[in-house]
Design an enzyme around this catalytic site. Structure first.
Site, mmCIF file in Angstrom:
data_model
loop_
_atom_site.group_PDB
_atom_site.id
_atom_site.type_symbol
_atom_site.label_atom_id
_atom_site.label_comp_id
_atom_site.label_asym_id
_atom_site.label_seq_id
_atom_site.Cartn_x
_atom_site.Cartn_y
_atom_site.Cartn_z
ATOM 1 N N TYR A 181 0.749 78.382 77.296
ATOM 2 C CA TYR A 181 -0.082 78.223 78.946
ATOM 3 C C TYR A 181 0.176 79.350 79.672
ATOM 4 O O TYR A 181 0.360 79.163 80.947
ATOM 5 C CB TYR A 181 0.789 76.950 79.513
ATOM 6 C CG TYR A 181 0.900 75.634 78.752
ATOM 7 C CD1 TYR A 181 -0.369 75.014 78.048
ATOM 8 C CD2 TYR A 181 1.960 75.216 78.468
ATOM 9 C CE1 TYR A 181 -0.207 73.952 77.242
ATOM 10 C CE2 TYR A 181 2.304 74.001 77.657
ATOM 11 C CZ TYR A 181 1.179 73.479 76.971
ATOM 12 O OH TYR A 181 1.403 72.418 76.376
ATOM 13 N N HIS A 182 0.174 80.711 79.301
ATOM 14 C CA HIS A 182 0.270 81.916 79.830
ATOM 15 C C HIS A 182 -0.783 82.891 79.783
ATOM 16 O O HIS A 182 -0.616 84.079 79.556
ATOM 17 C CB HIS A 182 1.814 82.582 79.556
ATOM 18 C CG HIS A 182 2.787 81.639 79.633
ATOM 19 N ND1 HIS A 182 3.868 81.741 78.667
ATOM 20 C CD2 HIS A 182 2.983 80.697 80.552
ATOM 21 C CE1 HIS A 182 4.691 80.683 79.126
ATOM 22 N NE2 HIS A 182 4.422 80.393 80.151
ATOM 23 N N PRO A 183 -2.195 82.373 80.149
ATOM 24 C CA PRO A 183 -3.107 83.384 79.996
ATOM 25 C C PRO A 183 -3.022 84.383 80.907
ATOM 26 O O PRO A 183 -2.793 83.936 82.244
ATOM 27 C CB PRO A 183 -4.442 82.437 79.904
ATOM 28 C CG PRO A 183 -3.985 81.256 80.840
ATOM 29 C CD PRO A 183 -2.487 80.994 80.373
#
Ligand SMILES: Cc1cc2nc3c(=O)[nH]c(=O)nc-3n(C[C@H](O)[C@H](O)[C@H](O)COP(=O)(O)OP(=O)(O)OC[C@H]3O[C@@H](n4cnc5c(N)ncnc54)[C@H](O)[C@@H]3O)c2cc1C
Length: 528
Positions: free
Chosen positions: A464-466
């Site tokens: 979850y770290h774009p």
């Protein structure tokens, strides 16, 4: 009524910080436009309700089929509503490594070395442990120790210590490497979103206008200058005018999507979607990076772990009541309670792998409910070489963009992930974690490269770290200048996770907030 000095699009981690800081100056009139709602909901405020959040908090995006993941589509949750992704995230307070920021400066982003950004991290933070060389003691973002840590999470750290892996009491202190219990963005047992930190306490400022449930469709551009935004409110299209500037803070997917919907980005792609080209800017949407992550999941006889059984459900029901009454107990958990930073390469400039230990069985991002008790652990690659892109799927602002993180397309990433997963299994084999006699839910021969690679390609996904899809840099072709101004148009800034030239070696909420803090200062200086 529809004219402001600054319009900030997106009330998430960065956008909340920008609007909160800019309106400290009573002469700056700011409108914060957010597509979702207020997110004032007890489930959002209760850390342990994370797997049960209401649908209105999430955009529920997905990637396009990923070649490196055997054609699977990845899940990409993104926060919607005030606080943005800080309203649905795991609350872990991690800034990345000092080297990451020195590296940003080294690739031409002047003013972003660690010594430059540390004052902004400290300014944003109010750490329960107090202020220090590395921490802020009185900022708006509350950072706390966990006060109800599962015995299994402590066992994970103890097992790592059995392998001579160092303990670390503070991942944001002098050194990042090592294993320990995460600090969280919580206050007195409640989730502390960016909007609770920066917006709620100052909502009464006459120069702050917060508009929720307003989808920004596109920017208004006149003669090379951004003069406002087109929004949809209650089914009606409206225009908001910006006397000075617009700031895009719609996140790593939303920001490039709004730019392309406005005709700003790769010209051929924009034309393909029947949108008039305003500015051909091929770098918009490129450089997308994300942490690729593998989750191992184990079942135990022990009911110490959080789980679904008669005893487990009764315990959680009691815990919800305890939290409603006193804001204490198991429901203060961020789930990813423990973790660590480790490198297979001793010469790496910063840890290459991050672990998130969860004292519960996790399958398919928590979407598959599993009976019984156990634990899981994530291993992710902190600085992947694979780079993808964000493009449009259609010319409708309400549609999901086409998200392609190009997961595991670069073979160096799968080699690192392999090493990280092997180390994780070595930790599981050490006491005290091994004393639980855990049963692997997805057994794989970790010594067999081919078998392990298949498992990695079949089961890995985002943690979850774009970031990086509208990156700053020193070249004319870069989307932004290092002062976050859009290159090629006047009156436009971008500030959110999309501006990162390289992904940081850790979770991305605190860095996004720091970026918001900095942007507010850049704008204040430019207005003078
Ligand atoms: C499930 C999950 C777990 C995570 N766990 C952690 C963690 O434990 N620790 C950590 O540090 N990081 C974590 N992260 C990552 C972190 O939360 C994000 O990197 C960070 O919040 C990004 O901030 P941002 O400002 O770039 O975007 P966001 O916070 O996502 O904000 C963007 C905002 O823009 C709004 N928006 C988008 N499009 C439009 C539009 N067209 N019009 C109007 N508004 C719009 C959105 O609704 C949203 O509110 C997690 C993320 C997720 C999804």
């Amino acid at each position: 009524m529809n004219e402001f000095d600054i319009i900030v699009v997106g009330g998430g981690s960065a956008g909340s910080a920008i609007a909160g800081r800019l309106t400290e100056d009573p002469t700056i009139n700011v409108c914060l436009v957010e597509a979702g709602g207020s997110n004032k909901d007890w489930r959002v405020h209760t850390p342990g309700m994370m797997p049960f959040l209401p649908e209105f908090t999430n955009w529920y995006y997905a990637t396009i089929p990923q070649k490196g993941l055997n054609g699977r589509q990845g899940h990409q949750p993104r926060g919607k509503g005030m606080g943005g992704s800080s309203a649905i995230n795991a609350m872990l307070y991690v800034r990345g490594n000092a080297w990451d920021y020195d590296n940003w400066a080294a690739v031409g982003c002047d003013g972003w070395a660690f010594d430059d950004v540390l004052p902004y991290f400290k300014r944003s933070e109010s750490n329960e442990r107090g202020g220090s060389e590395f921490h802020g003691g009185d900022g708006p973002l509350s950072v706390s120790d966990q006060h109800s840590v599962n015995a299994g999470s402590r066992a994970f750290v103890d097992s790592a210590a059995q392998l001579q892996l160092p303990r670390n009491e503070d991942f944001n202190g002098a050194a990042q490497a090592g294993f320990g219990i995460y600090q969280t963005t919580t206050k007195k047992g409640e989730r502390w979103t960016a909007s609770r930190a920066y917006i709620d306490p100052v909502r009464s400022r006459p120069n702050l206008h917060v508009m929720t449930d307003c989808l920004t469709e596109k920017l208004i551009v006149q003669d090379g200058r951004v003069t406002g935004v087109q929004i949809v409110r209650g089914g009606r299209t409206e225009t908001l005018h910006a006397r000075s500037s617009v700031v895009l803070s719609a996140g790593a997917f939303g920001t490039p999507q709004i730019l392309m919907l406005s005709g700003i980005g790769p010209a051929d792609h924009i034309r393909h979607h029947n949108i008039d080209v305003v500015l051909d800017k091929p770098s918009v949407g490129e450089n997308l990076q994300d942490h690729i992550d593998y989750v191992a999941s184990f079942e135990t006889e022990s009911k110490d772990f959080i789980g679904d059984s008669l005893a487990g459900t009764a315990r959680m029901a009691k815990a919800i009541i305890e939290h409603r009454l006193r804001r204490t107990g198991i429901m203060t958990t961020p789930y990813a309670e423990a973790g660590g930073f480790w490198s297979p390469d001793p010469d790496a400039p910063a840890p290459q792998i991050q672990y998130h230990f969860v004292p519960a069985m996790l399958e398919d991002h928590g979407r598959e409910k599993v009976k019984g008790h156990g634990f899981s652990c994530h291993a992710c690659v902190l600085r992947p070489e694979s780079k993808g892109r964000v493009r449009l799927k259609s010319n409708e602002a309400g549609d999901m963009p086409a998200i392609d993180p190009a997961f595991l397309e670069d073979d160096r990433d799968i080699a690192l992930l392999r090493a990280g997963v092997r180390q994780m299994y070595r930790i599981f084999d050490a006491p005290p974690l091994s004393d639980y006699h855990p049963r692997d839910r997805h057994p794989v021969d970790i010594n067999d490269d081919a078998a392990l690679d298949q498992a990695l390609r079949n089961r890995s996904d985002t943690v979850y770290h774009p970031v990086g899809s509208c990156a700053m840099g020193p070249n004319e072709s870069d989307v932004l200048t290092p002062r976050l101004k859009f290159r090629g148009l006047e009156g436009l800034y971008v500030a959110d996770a999309s501006v990162m030239p390289k992904i940081v070696s850790g979770n991305t909420n605190a860095p996004s907030i720091m970026i918001g803090e900095r942007c507010a200062d850049f704008i204040k200086a430019d207005l003078r």
